[in-house]
Design an enzyme around this catalytic site. Structure first.
Site, short mmCIF file in Angstrom:
data_model
loop_
_atom_site.label_atom_id
_atom_site.label_comp_id
_atom_site.label_asym_id
_atom_site.label_seq_id
_atom_site.Cartn_x
_atom_site.Cartn_y
_atom_site.Cartn_z
N ASP A 111 -31.37 17.61 -18.26
CA ASP A 111 -31.44 17.65 -16.80
C ASP A 111 -31.31 19.13 -16.39
OD1 ASP A 111 -30.17 15.24 -14.39
OD2 ASP A 111 -31.47 16.98 -14.13
N TYR A 112 -31.44 19.36 -15.11
CA TYR A 112 -31.58 20.71 -14.56
C TYR A 112 -30.37 21.59 -14.87
CZ TYR A 112 -33.53 23.90 -11.01
OH TYR A 112 -34.12 24.95 -10.36
#
Ligand code: GLC
Length: 720
Positions: A262-263
């Protein structure tokens, strides 16, 4: 088929690492300009920007074309980039938030919506969507419940699998399709106190029984990209959690697709305190099979050293690169790096009339009629109608993951009413705001006056779009501001009052339920929300949604869910509002939700006349046939979700007081009777025992239909 072994053998180490990186589009715009902010923050050298393997968050198809073209001109190996985006519930034509769409219990509808989203997204340059999100959710305080399918693993599994198949189609190379990404693995919805990104501590049995099934269903449906969750799970953040990512995902489930973080999740390993620097973060994530690092540069700066130091072998890097290249090939990017995306194609398929019709149908079928004391549907012959409340003429009804959807393109309730009632006098009064601090009651008088002078009143209430979604959690999930008071004042002067609720989570609606005779849960319904609301209010559509998350009586009940265990001191349903001593209850509130999982009314009157089972004993090799007879005792055709519940009466570990083991939608004409059949098989009775083995145990079971908290026609049987 490409010879990727040969291609990889010709790549430099930096080029290999480039395939394991994904950055925002604005980084890759730097290729022919100066290195800009984001690229410098990541510490990228100009000559390395052209080596980046994938991009997210580009703004239009021309961006995608320019970035891909410049990249291919500069990349020695001519490996196409892959373009990804959060197409969660629509690209430009937005349909209901997933929590709403799941209330349709309609996998075909979910597939139709996903197919529409894929067509629009692909034409606009998107190759892969970061969806479906199938996190299991029990706590309405959590902002991301809006993206989930709620508190039932079976429903989440079926909806998630349907979305994966619809996104990807029979062939991901077909430019009408896009790749899916199942997320967020795992247990993200179990965040303590319903606070996003918070600690998750869950027993392995709980994970396997409730939180894992939907991810597995999406993988079994063909998802080839998976995103681990931000949260720590039993002490280790998912992306660096060997038990989760290696033992369960790769070894037990045999997942051979790509894993993308994820980011900046690798950067957050340092913040979590499980990596002292980027090198350790890179080591822990790569050791857990994370192939692509999203929007951080730990791999970029450290993988070379980790290989030089002998921590990893370059063959390990090659294996990750091979997974990424195979994924790109499966998407057809080596055949056509643009996958047919163009302005002309985008304009031809985006926000079309047909797509608006799909969004309108989905919004109508996702709505849940929570209460109706003979008020709805209104007649279209009404001479005057008052639309009262902050959502009466509000375009912000798309939900936070609105992707390229534009609020100004949505149909408001007022606009929907004008279309359905061209000859009716429509008065719109906002009455009050919908924010916490909107305590101004000066609009009440005008609202009450409008209500007095109208044949019917529609209250349009809810929470602002940005009160749910990522990072947007609440400690008090009532209607914000003074909306409850506005509703009471209006309903007191006109009995023909119905409330529409616009929200991204279950809300505490006790006060509304006390004063308003009809309540229609609309969720954030998307681009055609106002049209769908008026279709339902005036009987052009018949509500068919069933709740997929319990609606609490108080925030303090959260997490509250239907498939709970009995405890040693259960509170009798009949005494739910009483204070009991030395009982598992609250002294200031009952245990039951205001509206339970599976609840949803219709304008039809569906009577569950009977449920018959063909045997009272079954073995592991036999099965039980169930026949539920349903009668539509009304003059309105409608669709009903027939639910089949089971309870394992005695087992080696505590079992839920009820579990949904199957459901089917059925349409009934006026005064039509139908029999809906189910088959109960031994594998539906299995659970994870204390030793974390998936087993069924002989003994007594109870089958019933109806819906949670309102089960009917119980039938006992024995598994020998
Ligand atoms: C966000 C979300 C994830 C999303 C990703 C890319 O932080 O957690 O669901 O897909 O970043 O936007």
């Amino acid at each position: 088929m490409m010879d990727f072994e040969k291609l990889i053998s010709q790549m430099t180490f930096e080029e290999k690492v480039g395939q394991l990186a994904q950055y925002n589009a604005n980084v890759c715009m730097s290729i022919d300009g100066e290195i800009t902010g984001p690229a410098t923050q990541l510490g990228l050298k100009k000559e390395d920007v052209c080596k980046v393997g994938s991009v997210l968050n580009f703004s239009c198809v021309e961006d995608m074309q320019n970035i891909q073209k410049t990249h291919l001109e500069n990349d020695r190996n001519k490996i196409p980039m892959v373009f990804m985006m959060d197409v969660i519930h629509g690209f430009r034509t937005i349909f209901p938030i997933p929590l709403g769409l799941a209330c349709s219990f309609d996998t075909e509808l979910a597939a139709e919506c996903s197919k529409m989203a894929a067509l629009e997204a692909s034409a606009n340059g998107v190759n892969v969507t970061f969806a479906p999100m199938v996190d299991y959710a029990r706590d309405a305080r959590w902002g991301r419940v809006m993206e989930t399918c709620g508190e039932e693993p079976l429903l989440s599994s079926r909806i998630g699998a349907a979305c994966v198949k619809a996104f990807q189609g029979d062939d991901m190379k077909n430019p009408d399709n896009i790749g899916a990404c199942v997320k967020h693995f795992a247990g993200y919805g179990g965040a303590e106190a319903g606070r996003d990104y918070n600690t998750v501590d869950l027993a392995e049995r709980t994970l396997r029984e409730f939180y894992f099934p939907a991810y597995k269903a999406c993988i079994d449906a063909g998802a080839k990209l998976l995103m681990p969750s931000f949260n720590s799970l039993n002490g280790i953040p998912s992306v660096a959690n060997k038990w989760l990512m290696n033992k369960v995902l790769r070894e037990e489930w045999g997942y051979d697709g790509v894993v993308i973080s994820d980011y900046n999740a690798l950067g957050e390993l340092i913040t979590h305190g499980v990596a002292k620097n980027g090198e350790e973060a890179a080591k822990r994530a790569f050791d857990c099979g994370c192939d692509i690092e999203m929007c951080s540069s730990a791999y970029y700066h450290n993988l070379k050293k980790l290989v030089d130091d002998g921590v990893f072998n370059e063959k390990d890097i090659d294996a990750a690169v091979l997974r990424v290249l195979k994924f790109k090939e499966a998407l057809g990017l080596f055949d056509d790096p643009y996958r047919g995306a163009s302005r002309a194609r985008a304009d031809a398929v985006t926000l079309t009339k047909e797509h608006r019709e799909i969004a309108r149908k989905a919004a109508a079928r996702s709505a849940v009629l929570l209460k109706n004391e003979n008020v709805l549907p209104f007649s279209t012959d009404v001479k005057s109608i008052a639309l009262i409340g902050p959502f009466a003429d509000e375009h912000k009804i798309l939900g936070m993951w609105k992707c390229n959807g534009r609020v100004e393109e949505s149909v408001t309730v007022y606009e929907g009413a004008k279309a359905v009632l061209p000859n009716t006098k429509i008065t719109v009064v906002k009455g009050c705001g919908n924010e916490f601090n909107d305590l101004d009651r000066s609009g009440f008088d005008e609202a009450v006056k409008a209500a007095k002078n109208a044949d019917v009143v529609v209250l349009c209430l809810g929470e602002p779009m940005d009160y749910s979604g990522e990072g947007n959690c609440r400690t008090d999930i009532r209607l914000p501001g003074v909306q409850e008071e506005l509703a009471a004042a209006v309903a007191a002067v006109n009995p023909n009052t119905a409330a529409l609720i616009f929200n991204g989570r279950p809300l505490v609606l006790n006060e509304i339920a006390k004063t308003v005779p009809a309540i229609l849960e609309m969720w954030f319904p998307g681009t055609e929300g106002g049209s769908a609301a008026c279709d339902l209010l005036f009987g052009k559509a018949n509500p068919e949604g069933k709740l997929t998350m319990s609606f609490p009586k108080a925030t303090g009940q959260c997490p509250i869910y239907y498939n709970h265990t009995n405890t040693g001191r259960p509170k009798p349903v009949a005494k739910d509002e009483e204070r009991l001593y030395y009982n598992s209850n609250y002294i200031d509130c009952g245990n039951l939700p205001l509206y339970s999982f599976g609840h949803g009314l219709s304008y039809s009157n569906f009577v569950y006349e009977d449920m018959a089972i063909d045997k009272a004993e079954m073995t592991k090799n036999s099965e039980i046939n169930v026949k539920i007879t349903l009668y539509n005792d009304s003059d309105k055709e409608g669709r009903e979700t027939v639910q089949l519940y089971m309870r394992d009466m005695v087992a080696s570990v505590v079992r839920p007081v009820q579990q949904l083991i199957d459901f089917k939608k059925v349409a009934l004409a006026p005064h039509e009777r139908k029999t809906v059949e189910f088959t109960v098989k031994e594998e539906m009775l299995r659970f994870w025992n204390f030793e974390n083995e998936l087993v069924s145990e002989s003994g007594e079971f109870r089958l019933s239909t109806g819906y949670a908290d309102h089960l009917v026609h119980p039938k006992m049987f024995t598994l020998k």
